[in-house]
Design a protein around this motif. Structure first.
Motif, PDB file in Angstrom:
ATOM      1  N   GLN A  31       0.835  -1.221  -0.037  1.00  0.00           N
ATOM      2  CA  GLN A  31      -0.002  -0.124   0.091  1.00  0.00           C
ATOM      3  C   GLN A  31       0.764   1.220  -0.062  1.00  0.00           C
ATOM      4  OE1 GLN A  31      -2.412   0.729   3.676  1.00  0.00           O
ATOM      5  NE2 GLN A  31      -4.150   1.127   2.117  1.00  0.00           N
ATOM      6  N   LYS A  32       1.815   1.152   0.878  1.00  0.00           N
ATOM      7  CA  LYS A  32       2.962   2.396   0.744  1.00  0.00           C
ATOM      8  C   LYS A  32       3.508   2.738  -0.596  1.00  0.00           C
ATOM      9  CE  LYS A  32       5.273   2.889   4.679  1.00  0.00           C
ATOM     10  NZ  LYS A  32       6.166   2.678   5.792  1.00  0.00           N
ATOM     11  N   ALA A  33       3.926   1.574  -1.067  1.00  0.00           N
ATOM     12  CA  ALA A  33       4.410   1.603  -2.552  1.00  0.00           C
ATOM     13  C   ALA A  33       3.482   2.021  -3.555  1.00  0.00           C
ATOM     14  CB  ALA A  33       4.771   0.365  -2.932  1.00  0.00           C
ATOM     15  N   GLN A  34       2.244   1.722  -3.477  1.00  0.00           N
ATOM     16  CA  GLN A  34       1.258   2.345  -4.447  1.00  0.00           C
ATOM     17  C   GLN A  34       1.019   3.815  -4.250  1.00  0.00           C
ATOM     18  OE1 GLN A  34      -1.862  -0.509  -3.009  1.00  0.00           O
ATOM     19  NE2 GLN A  34      -1.525  -1.792  -5.185  1.00  0.00           N
ATOM     20  N   VAL A  35       0.970   4.176  -3.198  1.00  0.00           N
ATOM     21  CA  VAL A  35       0.934   5.598  -2.696  1.00  0.00           C
ATOM     22  C   VAL A  35       2.046   6.257  -3.342  1.00  0.00           C
ATOM     23  CG1 VAL A  35       0.848   7.214  -0.744  1.00  0.00           C
ATOM     24  CG2 VAL A  35      -0.618   5.267  -0.600  1.00  0.00           C
ATOM     25  N   LEU A  36       3.211   6.071  -2.963  1.00  0.00           N
ATOM     26  CA  LEU A  36       4.498   6.573  -3.583  1.00  0.00           C
ATOM     27  C   LEU A  36       4.560   6.539  -5.149  1.00  0.00           C
ATOM     28  CD1 LEU A  36       7.168   5.062  -1.173  1.00  0.00           C
ATOM     29  CD2 LEU A  36       6.155   7.567  -1.266  1.00  0.00           C
ATOM     30  N   LEU A  37       3.963   5.539  -5.757  1.00  0.00           N
ATOM     31  CA  LEU A  37       3.901   5.408  -7.242  1.00  0.00           C
ATOM     32  C   LEU A  37       2.662   6.605  -7.662  1.00  0.00           C
ATOM     33  CD1 LEU A  37       4.165   1.759  -7.890  1.00  0.00           C
ATOM     34  CD2 LEU A  37       5.774   3.523  -8.722  1.00  0.00           C
ATOM     35  N   ALA A  38       1.604   6.535  -7.029  1.00  0.00           N
ATOM     36  CA  ALA A  38       0.652   7.586  -7.328  1.00  0.00           C
ATOM     37  C   ALA A  38       1.120   9.094  -7.067  1.00  0.00           C
ATOM     38  CB  ALA A  38      -0.714   7.202  -6.583  1.00  0.00           C
ATOM     39  N   SER A  39       2.025   9.365  -6.234  1.00  0.00           N
ATOM     40  CA  SER A  39       2.559  10.438  -5.956  1.00  0.00           C
ATOM     41  C   SER A  39       3.509  10.965  -6.844  1.00  0.00           C
ATOM     42  CB  SER A  39       2.942  10.498  -4.348  1.00  0.00           C
ATOM     43  OG  SER A  39       2.027  10.183  -3.504  1.00  0.00           O
ATOM     44  N   ARG A  66       4.468  10.058   2.265  1.00  0.00           N
ATOM     45  CA  ARG A  66       5.386  10.983   1.382  1.00  0.00           C
ATOM     46  C   ARG A  66       6.415  11.405   2.258  1.00  0.00           C
ATOM     47  NH1 ARG A  66       0.865  14.464  -1.762  1.00  0.00           N
ATOM     48  NH2 ARG A  66       0.069  13.138  -3.193  1.00  0.00           N
ATOM     49  N   LYS A  67       6.169  12.104   3.579  1.00  0.00           N
ATOM     50  CA  LYS A  67       7.374  12.529   4.407  1.00  0.00           C
ATOM     51  C   LYS A  67       8.305  11.769   4.694  1.00  0.00           C
ATOM     52  CE  LYS A  67       7.937  14.898   8.777  1.00  0.00           C
ATOM     53  NZ  LYS A  67       7.419  15.091  10.099  1.00  0.00           N
ATOM     54  N   GLU A  68       8.020  10.340   4.935  1.00  0.00           N
ATOM     55  CA  GLU A  68       8.933   9.392   5.331  1.00  0.00           C
ATOM     56  C   GLU A  68       9.815   8.996   4.097  1.00  0.00           C
ATOM     57  OE1 GLU A  68       6.502   5.738   6.577  1.00  0.00           O
ATOM     58  OE2 GLU A  68       6.520   6.538   8.739  1.00  0.00           O
TER      59      GLU A  68
END
Length: 153
Positions: A31-39, A66-68
């Motif tokens: 889920q974290k990777a998906q958020v980063l890819l979308a960002s 994103r901050k992390e």
């Protein structure tokens, strides 16, 4: 408002895509990777509210991810070593004192030791600064002792 904008490098993007496509990683990391890819700013970036709705997160969680990543990079996916608790009051020495008190004669006028009396006695002897009766109960349960029980130990 987006405080942390990120542009992924080609290697970061491939690593994140691999994490998402393999499906062998923990769900939270995927889920974290998906958020980063979308960002990613290099490709078509989605808004924070759209990302939050798509991945069932709060906008605050998206911003935190994103901050992390901006602060730590790909290290956010490394397993964090577990730290032993440093705030434990009951060391082996304290437990030994506690058991010695529990096995000794109860206070005058009492037929057996009360948990709170044991805790108070340890504080009185300056073995610990403070101690709750539940902590005393935990130690006694762990050692198969009970206040006022048989005098085997």
């Amino acid at each position: 408002m987006t405080k942390h904008r990120l542009t992924l490098t080609a290697t970061e993007r491939t690593e994140l895509l691999a994490k998402v496509q393999k499906g062998k990683t923990a769900a939270k990391l995927i889920q974290k990777a998906q958020v980063l890819l979308a960002s990613d700013e290099a490709v078509e970036r989605q808004s924070q509210t759209t990302i939050a709705a798509t991945y069932h997160l709060s906008t605050r969680s998206v911003e935190r991810i994103r901050k992390e990543f901006c602060e730590q990079g790909m290290a956010v996916f490394d397993p964090k070593p577990r730290q032993p608790r440093s705030d434990k009051k009951l060391t082996g020495e304290v437990e030994a004192h506690l058991i010695a008190i529990a096995c000794s004669e109860p206070p005058v006028g009492e037929s057996r030791w009360k948990l709170q009396a044991i805790a108070d006695r340890l504080v009185e002897l300056q073995v610990v600064e403070t101690l709750s009766h539940t902590s005393v109960a935990t130690v006694l349960k762990k050692t198969n002792l009970s206040p006022g029980g048989s005098r085997d130990g």
